[in-house]
Design a protein around this motif. Structure first.
Motif, PDB file in Angstrom:
ATOM      1  N   UNK A   4       2.016  14.230   8.262  1.00  0.00           N
ATOM      2  CA  UNK A   4       1.003  14.662   9.215  1.00  0.00           C
ATOM      3  C   UNK A   4       0.963  16.151   9.494  1.00  0.00           C
TER       4      UNK A   4
ATOM      5  N   UNK B 242       0.835  -1.204   0.000  1.00  0.00           N
ATOM      6  CA  UNK B 242       0.000   0.000   0.000  1.00  0.00           C
ATOM      7  C   UNK B 242       0.869   1.255   0.000  1.00  0.00           C
TER       8      UNK B 242
ATOM      9  N   UNK C  29      -6.599  16.666  14.080  1.00  0.00           N
ATOM     10  CA  UNK C  29      -6.512  16.801  12.614  1.00  0.00           C
ATOM     11  C   UNK C  29      -6.025  15.504  11.977  1.00  0.00           C
ATOM     12  N   UNK C  30      -5.029  14.886  12.654  1.00  0.00           N
ATOM     13  CA  UNK C  30      -4.476  13.633  12.123  1.00  0.00           C
ATOM     14  C   UNK C  30      -5.519  12.533  12.140  1.00  0.00           C
TER      15      UNK C  30
ATOM     16  N   UNK D 276     -10.585   9.800   7.311  1.00  0.00           N
ATOM     17  CA  UNK D 276     -10.978  10.012   5.922  1.00  0.00           C
ATOM     18  C   UNK D 276     -10.534   8.823   5.077  1.00  0.00           C
ATOM     19  N   UNK D 277      -9.368   8.251   5.435  1.00  0.00           N
ATOM     20  CA  UNK D 277      -8.878   7.084   4.703  1.00  0.00           C
ATOM     21  C   UNK D 277      -9.779   5.884   4.960  1.00  0.00           C
TER      22      UNK D 277
ATOM     23  N   UNK E 113     -11.343  20.627   0.574  1.00  0.00           N
ATOM     24  CA  UNK E 113     -10.963  19.270   0.181  1.00  0.00           C
ATOM     25  C   UNK E 113     -12.185  18.370   0.197  1.00  0.00           C
TER      26      UNK E 113
ATOM     27  N   UNK F 212      -6.494  23.328   6.380  1.00  0.00           N
ATOM     28  CA  UNK F 212      -6.211  21.994   5.855  1.00  0.00           C
ATOM     29  C   UNK F 212      -7.485  21.235   5.524  1.00  0.00           C
ATOM     30  N   UNK F 213      -8.520  21.409   6.362  1.00  0.00           N
ATOM     31  CA  UNK F 213      -9.718  20.590   6.178  1.00  0.00           C
ATOM     32  C   UNK F 213     -10.636  21.120   5.088  1.00  0.00           C
TER      33      UNK F 213
ATOM     34  N   UNK G 197      -7.818  12.997   9.352  1.00  0.00           N
ATOM     35  CA  UNK G 197      -7.188  12.563   8.106  1.00  0.00           C
ATOM     36  C   UNK G 197      -7.215  11.042   7.994  1.00  0.00           C
ATOM     37  N   UNK G 198      -6.852  10.375   9.090  1.00  0.00           N
ATOM     38  CA  UNK G 198      -6.849   8.912   9.062  1.00  0.00           C
ATOM     39  C   UNK G 198      -8.261   8.370   8.882  1.00  0.00           C
TER      40      UNK G 198
ATOM     41  N   UNK H  70     -14.075  17.694   2.457  1.00  0.00           N
ATOM     42  CA  UNK H  70     -14.184  16.920   3.680  1.00  0.00           C
ATOM     43  C   UNK H  70     -15.311  17.476   4.544  1.00  0.00           C
TER      44      UNK H  70
ATOM     45  N   UNK I 161       0.379  12.698   1.414  1.00  0.00           N
ATOM     46  CA  UNK I 161       0.588  11.278   1.670  1.00  0.00           C
ATOM     47  C   UNK I 161       1.475  10.615   0.625  1.00  0.00           C
TER      48      UNK I 161
ATOM     49  N   UNK J 211      -4.989  14.933   1.315  1.00  0.00           N
ATOM     50  CA  UNK J 211      -6.146  14.777   2.180  1.00  0.00           C
ATOM     51  C   UNK J 211      -7.455  14.751   1.396  1.00  0.00           C
ATOM     52  N   UNK J 212      -7.597  15.655   0.446  1.00  0.00           N
ATOM     53  CA  UNK J 212      -8.858  15.798  -0.268  1.00  0.00           C
ATOM     54  C   UNK J 212      -9.213  14.599  -1.120  1.00  0.00           C
ATOM     55  N   UNK J 213      -8.176  13.955  -1.672  1.00  0.00           N
ATOM     56  CA  UNK J 213      -8.455  12.850  -2.578  1.00  0.00           C
ATOM     57  C   UNK J 213      -8.904  11.594  -1.857  1.00  0.00           C
ATOM     58  N   UNK J 214      -8.676  11.559  -0.533  1.00  0.00           N
ATOM     59  CA  UNK J 214      -8.947  10.328   0.179  1.00  0.00           C
ATOM     60  C   UNK J 214     -10.422   9.965   0.151  1.00  0.00           C
ATOM     61  N   UNK J 215     -11.267  10.991   0.211  1.00  0.00           N
ATOM     62  CA  UNK J 215     -12.701  10.717   0.231  1.00  0.00           C
ATOM     63  C   UNK J 215     -13.221  10.380  -1.149  1.00  0.00           C
TER      64      UNK J 215
ATOM     65  N   UNK K  77      -3.668  15.733  17.966  1.00  0.00           N
ATOM     66  CA  UNK K  77      -4.054  14.502  17.284  1.00  0.00           C
ATOM     67  C   UNK K  77      -5.308  14.635  16.425  1.00  0.00           C
TER      68      UNK K  77
ATOM     69  N   UNK L   2     -15.444   8.843   9.472  1.00  0.00           N
ATOM     70  CA  UNK L   2     -15.459  10.219   9.951  1.00  0.00           C
ATOM     71  C   UNK L   2     -16.626  10.453  10.901  1.00  0.00           C
TER      72      UNK L   2
ATOM     73  N   UNK M 159       0.150  16.813   5.202  1.00  0.00           N
ATOM     74  CA  UNK M 159      -0.839  15.880   4.634  1.00  0.00           C
ATOM     75  C   UNK M 159      -0.573  15.563   3.171  1.00  0.00           C
TER      76      UNK M 159
END
Lengths: 284, 412
Positions: A242, A14, B82-83, B89-90, B111, B107-108, B86-87, B113, A247, A25-29, B80, B94, A245
């Motif tokens: 982190x 992965x 924001x992280x 979101x993966x 995107x 950052x948020x 992000x995690x 989100x 990745x 970050x944005x592409x993850x969703x 933690x 959420x 962001x």
């Protein structure tokens, strides 16, 4: 096999997959990751901060390894012969190695603090004022500060393995040499050192793998600062992941972080095989 | 399906009504309404003990006031959250609602989100009740992506006794600040303490200087150098400790409390700790240079775009903005309202220190620079550290930082 596949191969795969995609970050969703070949690697390699962190990692690793090993060896020689309270002292030393890095990092942050730190107070108390210094907030000395802490953490581990190595040397060899009139130094350099070579290589290689990826200790002590004076490779990777962001780039940088320990591992395995085929030293 | 724990929570909140109607009524009402109850997951970073009573009360209020809503709350350490988002979101886990640092909007947002609340907020029509900075901080790319939760900003605290015995007036300009800091420095006591740590915390404290000089991130080469030179001079004269490159705002407050700093730059969240101090202190607006400026802190409420309960979530947000809910919450947290219409209620209406901070809110600027702000922020932090530790001149550091900032923001 299933265990390996699940917990090793999949994350690794992965990571490699991420490293060749444009993932933020944005592409993850949305699932809109775009394949971008080696672009992430190029971005990392083009980043001066990356090379700076590689340099810092090498300084940190070499500085820690050499001193850790030398001090560990000296202590192993000391503890190799029994003396009163030796066992107790040895176990106390091991505490340093057993402490979580976050704890030892916090401890050293305080010990090295310019105003309230114990070391500086000690230096001032014994008249060594020039040695009292803003160790961790001066970019010129903060690397020395974190190396110092890491050595403290690493010495017991080195000592323990080297001590085991020393115990495998047949005491009769030393006795025979002493009878033949060899001095203590001669016995050490001509008998102990050569016989300790296989153990030493193992200790140094393991140390290399551990030290190169140290993260928490430095993160707690300096956060990579001041400026970027202690931002070693592992902190750089963390930042790209982190803080920024990014990745894809983080994955690429993370794989590059693997290179040095991987080379060390390959070297170690090859040596191990050679030794098994043609036993050296140890089996006298 | 609601979890058993939610049913219990439901029974607890229904308890008040049940007491009046009798146990039988409670059981029937519970049985009939349960299927339509929505459980909203809620994340925040208020982990400290002293925040829990206020937060528990708020959630109880919501569960009692908004029909068919249960809140399932999770907290994370400040750094933690924001992280974790992000995690999450993966992994696709959420939360529905989150309370995030206002700077995290960079950052948020943008995107996809965060849920777009533009139409709902317009229909609601309360935008003009908020101070400009906090409300603007929730607008990204022409969309409303959140509702301010609370606001704060920075001001200058001073040790009244020390200023009096040194014959120094509270400073209102940079020149006055520099000379006051110098006159208040003696022995192991520094005139001024501030945080220049290499995180957003340090940048939060630095940006007012940049803005006061008349610049912003896009003119960092010039105005960044001005601001950096000013701080560099303070260090050179010994009025500010070089150690500040490692201090958090908490460390700064500790220095001030130990009377090892005569003045400090800090926020209103330190007031409860300062009330216990055994010396007189006061607080004034940050000294100005070309213009007065301070940085906006605080949190925003956001809804996540992929939430299945957007309407319920929005109902919850609206509900929290009622004075009867918001004022007790803010008072319990020791925070300031982002709403102008609450200026005359709560503790901040009478407490002079809180009033001063509230009076600065109209000036407070959000750090709203887009998705790549984190990189620009780091460039600013590193420039400040380089100058304060003497490893670069202000103009050289400003130039290096400006190049990184331009790359990170807009000029891409």
């Amino acid at each position: 096999m299933a265990f390996l596949a699940l917990f090793l191969a999949y994350p690794l795969f992965y990571n490699v997959w991420t490293s060749v995609h444009d993932v933020e970050l944005g592409q993850l969703l949305g699932g809109a990751e775009r394949f971008n070949g080696l672009e992430n690697y190029r971005a990392v390699i083009d980043d001066p901060a990356f090379w700076h962190s590689v340099r810092l990692s090498l300084i940190f690793t070499l500085g820690s390894l050499l001193l850790q090993f030398a001090i560990g060896f000296a202590l192993a020689l000391l503890f190799a012969r029994p003396f009163p309270l030796g066992g107790l002292l040895r176990s106390l030393l091991l505490v340093a190695w057993l402490l979580p890095p976050v704890v030892s990092g916090t401890l050293f942050r305080w010990l090295l603090d310019a105003e309230s730190g114990a070391y500086n107070a000690l230096f001032r108390a014994v008249g060594l004022d020039p040695l009292s210094h803003d160790w961790l907030t001066d970019p010129a000395t903060s690397m020395a500060g974190v190396i110092f802490a890491n050595i403290w953490v690493g010495v017991p581990f080195n000592m323990l393995l080297l001590l085991v190595g020393l115990h495998t040397i047949d005491p009769e060899l030393h006795e025979a040499a002493a009878v033949d009139g060899a001095s203590a130094w001669q016995r050490f350099s001509l008998i102990t050192l050569p016989l300790m070579r296989p153990v030493s290589v193992t200790v140094l290689l393991l140390g290399l793998v551990y030290t190169f990826k140290v993260f928490d200790l430095i993160f707690v002590m300096t956060g990579g600062g001041p400026v970027d004076a202690t931002r070693v490779l592992s902190l750089y990777v963390y930042e790209v992941f982190f803080t920024f962001f990014r990745f894809g780039q983080g994955a690429a940088a993370g794989l590059l972080l693997l290179v040095v320990p991987l080379l060390a591992g390959v070297f170690y395995v090859r040596r191990l095989r050679q030794e098994q085929e043609a036993p050296t030293g140890g089996a006298v | 399906m609601p979890y058993p724990v939610d049913r219990r929570a439901f029974l607890r909140t229904a308890g008040a009504a049940a007491a009046a109607l009798g146990p039988g009524a409670a059981v029937t009402s519970c049985g009939s309404e349960e299927p339509s109850t929505a459980t909203l997951t809620w994340w925040d970073y208020f982990t400290l003990d002293n925040f829990q009573p206020g937060m528990n009360r708020l959630i109880k209020d919501i569960e009692a006031g908004v029909p068919d809503v249960r809140i399932e709350r999770r907290t994370f350490p400040f750094a933690e959250l924001d992280r974790q988002i992000a995690l999450a979101a993966i992994s696709g886990n959420l939360p529905d609602i989150a309370i995030v640092d206002n700077v995290a909007m960079n950052t948020l947002a943008g995107r996809d989100l965060l849920a777009d609340l533009t139409d709902r907020a317009e229909k609601w029509g309360q935008a003009d009740q908020y101070y400009k900075g906090p409300w603007d901080g929730c607008q990204v790319g022409g969309k409303t992506l959140g509702i301010p939760n609370n606001s704060n900003c920075l001001a200058l605290y001073y040790n009244a006794g020390m200023l009096e015995s040194a014959g120094v007036e509270p400073p209102t300009t940079w020149d006055e600040l520099a000379s006051a800091a110098q006159r208040l420095t003696s022995g192991d006591r520094y005139g001024l303490a501030l945080s220049a740590i290499k995180t957003e915390e340090g940048v939060f404290q630095f940006l007012p200087f940049l803005w006061q000089a008349g610049g912003d991130l896009d003119t960092f080469t010039t105005y960044g150098a001005t601001a950096l030179s000013f701080l560099d001079d303070l260090i050179a004269k010994g009025s500010l400790s070089e150690q500040c490159v490692g201090w958090t705002q908490q460390d700064v407050n500790t220095r001030f409390l130990n009377q090892r700093a005569a003045m400090q730059i800090n926020g209103p969240w330190q007031i409860p700790a300062l009330k216990a101090a055994d010396f007189d202190w006061n607080v004034v607006a940050l000294p100005r240079d070309r213009q007065a400026a301070t940085c906006l802190g605080g949190e925003n409420w956001v809804l996540m775009a992929n939430s299945k309960h957007l309407d319920k979530g929005w109902e919850v947000l609206q509900y929290t903005q009622r004075p009867s809910v918001l004022v007790p919450y803010l008072v319990a947290f020791g925070e300031l309202p982002a709403r102008k219409d609450l200026a005359d209620q709560g503790t901040w209406a009478s407490d002079p220190a809180l009033r001063l901070f509230l009076s600065q809110l109209p000036l407070a600027r959000p750090r709203q620079y887009g998705a790549r702000y984190a990189e620009a922020s780091q460039a600013v932090a590193e420039a400040e550290q380089a100058v304060l530790t003497g490893s670069a001149s202000p103009s050289a550091a400003a130039r290096t930082a400006a190049a990184k900032i331009d790359k990170a923001l807009g000029k891409q």
